[in-house]
Write a protein that holds these residues in place. Structure first.
Motif, PDB file in Angstrom:
ATOM      1  N   SER A 212      81.199 173.073  25.786  1.00  0.00           N
ATOM      2  CA  SER A 212      81.406 174.596  25.943  1.00  0.00           C
ATOM      3  C   SER A 212      80.187 175.415  26.552  1.00  0.00           C
ATOM      4  N   PHE A 213      79.326 174.612  27.269  1.00  0.00           N
ATOM      5  CA  PHE A 213      78.264 175.219  27.917  1.00  0.00           C
ATOM      6  C   PHE A 213      78.572 175.960  29.170  1.00  0.00           C
ATOM      7  N   ASP A 214      78.320 177.157  29.517  1.00  0.00           N
ATOM      8  CA  ASP A 214      78.604 177.367  30.843  1.00  0.00           C
ATOM      9  C   ASP A 214      77.286 177.605  31.939  1.00  0.00           C
ATOM     10  N   ALA A 215      77.462 177.095  33.005  1.00  0.00           N
ATOM     11  CA  ALA A 215      76.227 176.796  33.892  1.00  0.00           C
ATOM     12  C   ALA A 215      75.617 178.252  34.341  1.00  0.00           C
ATOM     13  N   LEU A 216      74.415 178.598  34.124  1.00  0.00           N
ATOM     14  CA  LEU A 216      73.844 179.663  34.478  1.00  0.00           C
ATOM     15  C   LEU A 216      73.013 179.505  35.734  1.00  0.00           C
ATOM     16  N   THR A 217      73.021 180.265  36.908  1.00  0.00           N
ATOM     17  CA  THR A 217      72.268 180.244  37.870  1.00  0.00           C
ATOM     18  C   THR A 217      71.244 181.253  38.112  1.00  0.00           C
ATOM     19  N   LEU A 218      69.850 181.255  38.191  1.00  0.00           N
ATOM     20  CA  LEU A 218      68.867 182.171  38.232  1.00  0.00           C
ATOM     21  C   LEU A 218      68.380 182.117  39.679  1.00  0.00           C
ATOM     22  N   GLY A 219      69.155 182.372  40.664  1.00  0.00           N
ATOM     23  CA  GLY A 219      68.872 182.578  41.935  1.00  0.00           C
ATOM     24  C   GLY A 219      68.721 181.602  42.753  1.00  0.00           C
ATOM     25  N   PRO A 220      68.314 181.521  44.058  1.00  0.00           N
ATOM     26  CA  PRO A 220      67.934 180.546  44.816  1.00  0.00           C
ATOM     27  C   PRO A 220      66.960 179.764  45.004  1.00  0.00           C
ATOM     28  N   ARG A 221      65.938 180.029  44.064  1.00  0.00           N
ATOM     29  CA  ARG A 221      64.802 179.386  43.781  1.00  0.00           C
ATOM     30  C   ARG A 221      64.539 178.446  42.637  1.00  0.00           C
ATOM     31  N   ILE A 222      63.842 177.347  42.546  1.00  0.00           N
ATOM     32  CA  ILE A 222      63.817 176.415  41.587  1.00  0.00           C
ATOM     33  C   ILE A 222      62.847 176.710  40.630  1.00  0.00           C
ATOM     34  N   LEU A 223      63.085 177.188  39.519  1.00  0.00           N
ATOM     35  CA  LEU A 223      62.074 177.280  38.504  1.00  0.00           C
ATOM     36  C   LEU A 223      61.372 176.303  37.836  1.00  0.00           C
ATOM     37  N   ARG A 224      60.208 176.521  37.433  1.00  0.00           N
ATOM     38  CA  ARG A 224      59.624 175.398  36.489  1.00  0.00           C
ATOM     39  C   ARG A 224      60.212 175.180  35.119  1.00  0.00           C
ATOM     40  N   THR A 225      59.919 174.295  34.459  1.00  0.00           N
ATOM     41  CA  THR A 225      60.766 174.111  33.138  1.00  0.00           C
ATOM     42  C   THR A 225      60.252 175.398  32.315  1.00  0.00           C
ATOM     43  N   GLU A 226      59.070 175.696  32.300  1.00  0.00           N
ATOM     44  CA  GLU A 226      58.338 176.564  31.401  1.00  0.00           C
ATOM     45  C   GLU A 226      58.572 177.987  31.877  1.00  0.00           C
ATOM     46  N   THR A 227      58.918 178.380  32.959  1.00  0.00           N
ATOM     47  CA  THR A 227      59.343 179.886  33.733  1.00  0.00           C
ATOM     48  C   THR A 227      60.885 179.766  33.477  1.00  0.00           C
ATOM     49  N   ALA A 228      61.599 179.014  33.538  1.00  0.00           N
ATOM     50  CA  ALA A 228      63.025 179.161  33.155  1.00  0.00           C
ATOM     51  C   ALA A 228      63.551 179.926  31.913  1.00  0.00           C
ATOM     52  N   PRO A 229      63.029 179.467  30.976  1.00  0.00           N
ATOM     53  CA  PRO A 229      63.384 180.091  29.504  1.00  0.00           C
ATOM     54  C   PRO A 229      62.734 181.502  29.630  1.00  0.00           C
ATOM     55  N   VAL A 230      61.581 181.954  30.129  1.00  0.00           N
ATOM     56  CA  VAL A 230      61.162 183.134  30.089  1.00  0.00           C
ATOM     57  C   VAL A 230      62.340 184.256  30.987  1.00  0.00           C
ATOM     58  N   VAL A 231      62.774 183.578  32.158  1.00  0.00           N
ATOM     59  CA  VAL A 231      63.443 184.367  32.964  1.00  0.00           C
ATOM     60  C   VAL A 231      65.034 184.588  32.159  1.00  0.00           C
TER      61      VAL A 231
END
Length: 243
Positions: A212-231
């Motif tokens: 039951s996880f939904d996929a979340l997209t954070l825009g067109p750029r690929i974020l680093r693994t340590e940046t993604a949780p911040v955003v």
């Protein structure tokens, strides 16, 4: 509570009028680094939501004692309880992810072993790394003003973590259908899954979606693994929390 003096996490019961002996690390910081003497003010918090105003009554090189003057309920906790599942990364990337997640109000963190992750910890090495991560979280609480210390759970396999999830909102960072945050209701809890540098495998994404996880997209750029949780955490706090 008046904001004054250094802020220190102390895993002990805080009782007004009582005295506490500071552990070696905080004691060294107070007496040798900050060079505070008797009468200097401190702010203490127990990690369980309580904060105290205190004053130094003894400040020797090997022993630092503070007297607690008052105890109040701490502030800074978000109404949205987010459990972060963070794929383990190398070096200081994991430290950064934990530090910023705590500053952004996360309620709990579980380091995860994933298919494309290249970090595997065992035995004493895992225990030492976990203690280090917990210290990073405590330091972040000292800095950001939280009185509740979010737990950093022992590392586990992603599949095991997914099986335990029951949060109202569950999100996995992965290109997906836009609108995962466009909900009419406001959830009280959320689970957020962040993959490793190499990304989650197709099977792992499918397993998350089956849980039951939904996929979340954070825009067109690929974020680093340590940046993604911040955003992602900033977006969650803005949409459902206290931003």
């Amino acid at each position: 509570m008046t904001v004054r003096g250094p802020r220190i996490h102390l895993a002990a019961e805080l009782i007004a009028g009582g005295e506490v002996v500071l552990p070696e690390g905080p004691a060294r910081h107070v007496a040798r680094v900050l060079r505070l003497g008797t009468g200097a003010p401190l702010r203490l918090f127990d990690g369980n939501g309580n904060e105290a105003c205190a004053v130094l009554v003894e400040a020797e090189r090997k022993r630092v004692v503070a007297r607690i003057e008052s105890v109040t309920e701490g502030l800074g906790e978000s109404p949205l309880a987010v459990h972060l599942g963070q794929a383990i990364s190398k070096g200081d990337r994991m430290d950064y992810a934990i530090q910023k997640a705590v500053e952004l109000g996360v309620a709990a963190i579980t380091p995860l072993y994933t298919e494309h992750g290249d970090v595997r910890l065992k035995g004493d090495r895992e225990a030492k790394k976990l203690a280090h991560w917990q210290a990073v979280a405590a330091s972040a609480c000292e800095q950001c003003g939280r009185a509740t210390l979010p737990p950093v759970h022992p590392p586990m396999a992603l599949a095991d973590w997914l099986a335990l999830r029951n949060e109202a909102l569950r999100l996995v960072l992965h290109p997906g259908t836009p609108g995962a945050l466009e909900r009419q209701d406001t959830p009280a809890s959320a689970a957020l899954l962040i993959g490793p540098e190499g990304g989650l495998s197709a099977a792992e994404v499918a397993n998350a979606q089956a849980a039951s996880f939904d996929a979340l997209t954070l825009g067109p750029r690929i974020l680093r693994t340590e940046t993604a949780p911040v955003v992602a955490l900033a977006l969650l706090q803005d949409r459902f929390g206290d931003f």
